[in-house]
Design a protein around this motif. Sequence first.
Motif, PDB file in Angstrom:
ATOM      1  N   GLU A 157      -2.692  -8.270  -7.721  1.00 38.29           N
ATOM      2  CA  GLU A 157      -3.776  -7.861  -6.829  1.00 38.29           C
ATOM      3  C   GLU A 157      -5.093  -8.045  -7.568  1.00 38.29           C
ATOM      4  O   GLU A 157      -5.278  -7.541  -8.680  1.00 38.29           O
ATOM      5  N   VAL A 199      -1.483  -0.241  -9.476  1.00 42.84           N
ATOM      6  CA  VAL A 199      -1.622   1.159  -9.039  1.00 42.84           C
ATOM      7  C   VAL A 199      -1.090   1.364  -7.626  1.00 42.84           C
ATOM      8  O   VAL A 199      -0.699   2.472  -7.259  1.00 42.84           O
ATOM      9  N   ASN A 200      -1.130   0.304  -6.830  1.00 37.08           N
ATOM     10  CA  ASN A 200      -0.426   0.355  -5.546  1.00 37.08           C
ATOM     11  C   ASN A 200       1.035   0.049  -5.894  1.00 37.08           C
ATOM     12  O   ASN A 200       1.484  -1.080  -5.828  1.00 37.08           O
ATOM     13  N   PHE A 317     -10.168   7.786  -7.802  1.00 38.66           N
ATOM     14  CA  PHE A 317     -10.475   6.887  -6.682  1.00 38.66           C
ATOM     15  C   PHE A 317      -9.778   7.390  -5.411  1.00 38.66           C
ATOM     16  O   PHE A 317      -8.936   6.724  -4.827  1.00 38.66           O
TER      17      PHE A 317
END
Length: 677
Positions: A157, A199-200, A317
């Motif tokens: 990503e 992180v996803n 975030f």
Amino acid sequence: DAWLRYAALPCDVRKAASIPAGIVALNDTETSPVYTAGQELHKGVLGILQKDLAVTSTPINGSSITIGTVDAFTSAGGALSELDLKGDGFWLSIKGDSVQIVGQNERGALYGTFQYLSMLAQGNFTEVAYASNPSAPIRWVNQWDNMDDTGTHGSIERGYAGPSIFFAEGLIVEDLTRVSQYARLMASIGLNGIIVNNVNANVNLLNSTNMAGLGRIADAMRPWGVRMGISLNFDSPRTLGKLTTADPLDEGVIQWWDEIATQLHDHVPDFAGVLVKANSESQPGPLTYNRTLADGANLFARAIKPHGDAIVMFRAFVYDNKINQTNWKADRANAAVDFFRDLDGKFDDNVVVQIKYGPIDFQVREPVSPLFGHLQQTGSVVELQVTQEYLGQQCHLVYLPPLWKTILNFDMKVDNQPSLVRDIVSGERFNQKLAGYAAVVNVGTNTSWLGSHLAMSNFYAYGRLAWEPTSDDVAILEDWARLTFGSDRTIIDTITKMSMESWPAHENYTGNLGIQSLTDITGPHYGPKPQSQDGNGWGQWTRADATSIGMDRTVWNGTGYSGQYAPEVAAMYEDIETTPDDLLLWFHHVPYTQQLKSGKTVIQHFYDAHYDGAAVAQTFPKQWEAVKGLIDAERYDEVAFRLEYQAGHALVWRDAINDFYFNMSSIKDEQGRVGNH
Ligand code: GCW
């Protein structure tokens, strides 16, 4: 090899070196960083000085380079006075043909070795004796690599350098050569940890085959002193464990994570920790179960606690990506402080909060995230981005340290005390044991690592700044250029000039006065698309209409964001007169005819800046021509190609943005350039 090429120095330069007779690495265990240091030194000296030195673990009296920890030196009978070393620090002493590299720990010894090699590679034979300590204990990279269960091979990503070096088709790749080479690069700039997956996070990373694979990754990086950690998906107990809930206070969920932590520790005994993105961008998290974000972080903190010193990096975030623009007071920038302000002191002591440098998202310019001023009982980690998600995606040269320094050198003035961000993330300002740096790097399988030779200066500089944030950004660049391309003055000067011009130019042609990166924010974040900013739930709004532009973030009339800073800073941003021009439209909604401190109107500044920025990018291909013949043709051509592209794309940016605001405002460019093509 990036900046670790160890190219031979010219003969006449080599002659000046007093070369030690051998290398002593005071640890002969092959997986130890001190052993690695000995091997690396052998390779480096062979390349740079063309000398094949023997490596042993038995101390030699006299001419040698000796590497080891303080403890190893002491047991080998070395007389060490007070060296003043902190965790991962080193002592480097070069006296004629006797060199001592003493690490506070094994990792420190390796860092000192790379420092010595960096000097040699640059033809610097100065005698020195000094201690060097990192500014902060956490100096990590984050990779946003996907597992990609089916279909594409390990995509990344926001990665612009090919597929993952870690994953393919839902598994960890067999051949981890590149992984260990990556760890070598990291070690050479003092980086000590890595999160390997996005992180996803894909829950399948936790299946038994992949757990074993994680063990292999950690094994590949350990000799370089790099500890491995992973991103976790908050919902894993439900999706992978088939439980009915992921509630952080549920007994079954707690047990499930305890079991996962035990397995992780079995495969990776020196597991570094976990990175958690929760309740962000519509993903699940503790708030889904009416628990606090601290409950969520502490769930993981307690699961890993029994197994060593691993930590939880909980990302700040957290925001709602479906907010409503018709509400004048709605503001995504408020989210981090709104969510975390009351949680200070509620996190376990092995939790740190990882905060993007600005309150939105890696924009070309943002004010410092105000959250840095609010967490005083919890360690803060600043999240930077080496991968140029919003900044030209490595197709544009943008040297980032000047941007990072505006963040690190910013004074938050908490409690009316000097509170530089760099002192907050070193742990010093609020007396935190755990604090530091994370950067999203996203290297891929491309042989240049980042898909662009010049982009590597950002990776190199990231490590150097995490170690010593006061380092001069030009000096870092010059070191990098010498190590990467050789020490010809024309090369150094050309790269330095272009690089130092690049961020201001990029800001000028992509989004100035604090309006943010005017890119396609609902799509790939690439190329100009100012019309995408407004009218959606993402909250990267500009509120541009026929007469005015900017977000009103004041307390008196706007979203109240400026009030999230300590009083002195808040007052500066609250008042249009004291808000710096470069953040004017971040904090204030003004007519296009508003006068800047420069005397220009906002709209005329837009027109001029876009012309100026694009004009600078136009000079890059020409500047680069100066190094033709001084570096190899392959790298020369690859860089030339990108710079040529950037020069063209800067024109596209210039005209797209200027036309957009001309059409919106109907105000003519004083110089008659806009709206005429
Ligand atoms: O800005 C967004 C990026 C996403 C990223 C997210 C985050 C990994 O566009 O790609 O997801 O930030 O930082 O979590």
